[in-house]
Design a protein around this motif. Structure first.
Motif, short mmCIF file in Angstrom:
data_model
loop_
_atom_site.label_atom_id
_atom_site.label_comp_id
_atom_site.label_asym_id
_atom_site.label_seq_id
_atom_site.Cartn_x
_atom_site.Cartn_y
_atom_site.Cartn_z
N ALA A 188 10.04 6.62 0.29
CA ALA A 188 10.69 6.78 1.59
C ALA A 188 9.99 5.98 2.68
O ALA A 188 10.60 5.59 3.68
CB ALA A 188 10.74 8.25 1.97
N GLN A 189 8.70 5.74 2.53
CA GLN A 189 7.92 5.03 3.55
C GLN A 189 7.61 3.59 3.16
O GLN A 189 6.94 2.89 3.90
CB GLN A 189 6.61 5.76 3.79
CG GLN A 189 6.77 7.17 4.28
CD GLN A 189 5.44 7.91 4.32
OE1 GLN A 189 4.40 7.31 4.15
NE2 GLN A 189 5.51 9.21 4.54
N SER A 190 8.10 3.14 2.01
CA SER A 190 7.69 1.83 1.51
C SER A 190 8.48 0.66 2.10
O SER A 190 8.10 -0.48 1.91
CB SER A 190 7.81 1.80 -0.01
OG SER A 190 9.16 1.87 -0.38
N GLY A 247 0.79 -1.22 0.00
CA GLY A 247 0.00 0.00 0.00
C GLY A 247 0.82 1.27 0.00
O GLY A 247 0.28 2.37 -0.02
N LYS A 248 2.14 1.17 0.06
CA LYS A 248 3.00 2.35 0.08
C LYS A 248 3.90 2.43 -1.16
O LYS A 248 4.97 3.00 -1.12
CB LYS A 248 3.89 2.31 1.33
CG LYS A 248 3.17 2.34 2.64
CD LYS A 248 2.77 3.74 2.99
CE LYS A 248 2.16 3.76 4.38
NZ LYS A 248 1.85 5.09 4.81
#
Length: 137
Positions: free
Chosen positions: A80-82, A74-75
């Motif tokens: 950067a947040q995956s 979902g990212k």
């Protein structure tokens, strides 16, 4: 890449044109140096760029612990947040390997054994280099 198009289309784009692709003389298969590829083989099943549940195992900076990196679902559009990084620094190599196996089994059971094997290889390589340094001194 996987967030915008299907895995099959992404693989057709990446297959022969990846910055992580490495070829060697006399070997038919190409290798991959991407961080989320446990087997270092250039194939769609192990490719960390296109798989949504990719997992990678690396050594931490202290060379005693192991870092397990996994993709978050979902990212895909937020690089950067995956990635989710977990450092495992329990005592002893066997405990670390068992912890890696359990952690990866919860995220992607298909890669649990491969991740444990990769952690074992990394820890063994550190142990061998320490022995060689001790012998030469």
């Amino acid at each position: 890449i996987a967030g915008k198009m299907s895995n099959d289309v992404a693989w057709q784009v990446i297959r022969n044109n990846s910055a992580f692709l490495r070829r060697q003389r006399g070997i038919q298969k190409a290798f991959s140096t991407e961080p989320l590829n446990l087997k270092a083989i250039n194939s769609p099943s192990y490719n960390g760029l296109i798989n949504k549940k990719a997992v990678g195992v690396t050594l931490a900076e202290d060379n005693k612990s192991v870092v397990v990196t996994a993709k978050k679902t979902g990212k895909e559009n937020l690089p950067a947040q995956s990635l989710d990084k977990t450092t495992i620094k329990r005592g002893g190599a066997r405990r670390v390997i068992k912890s890696v196996h359990g952690l990866v089994k919860g995220r992607n059971a298909r890669f649990a054994k491969l991740a444990a094997r990769r952690a074992s290889q990394l820890l063994r390589s550190v142990k061998r280099s320490a022995k060689a340094a001790k012998k030469s001194a």
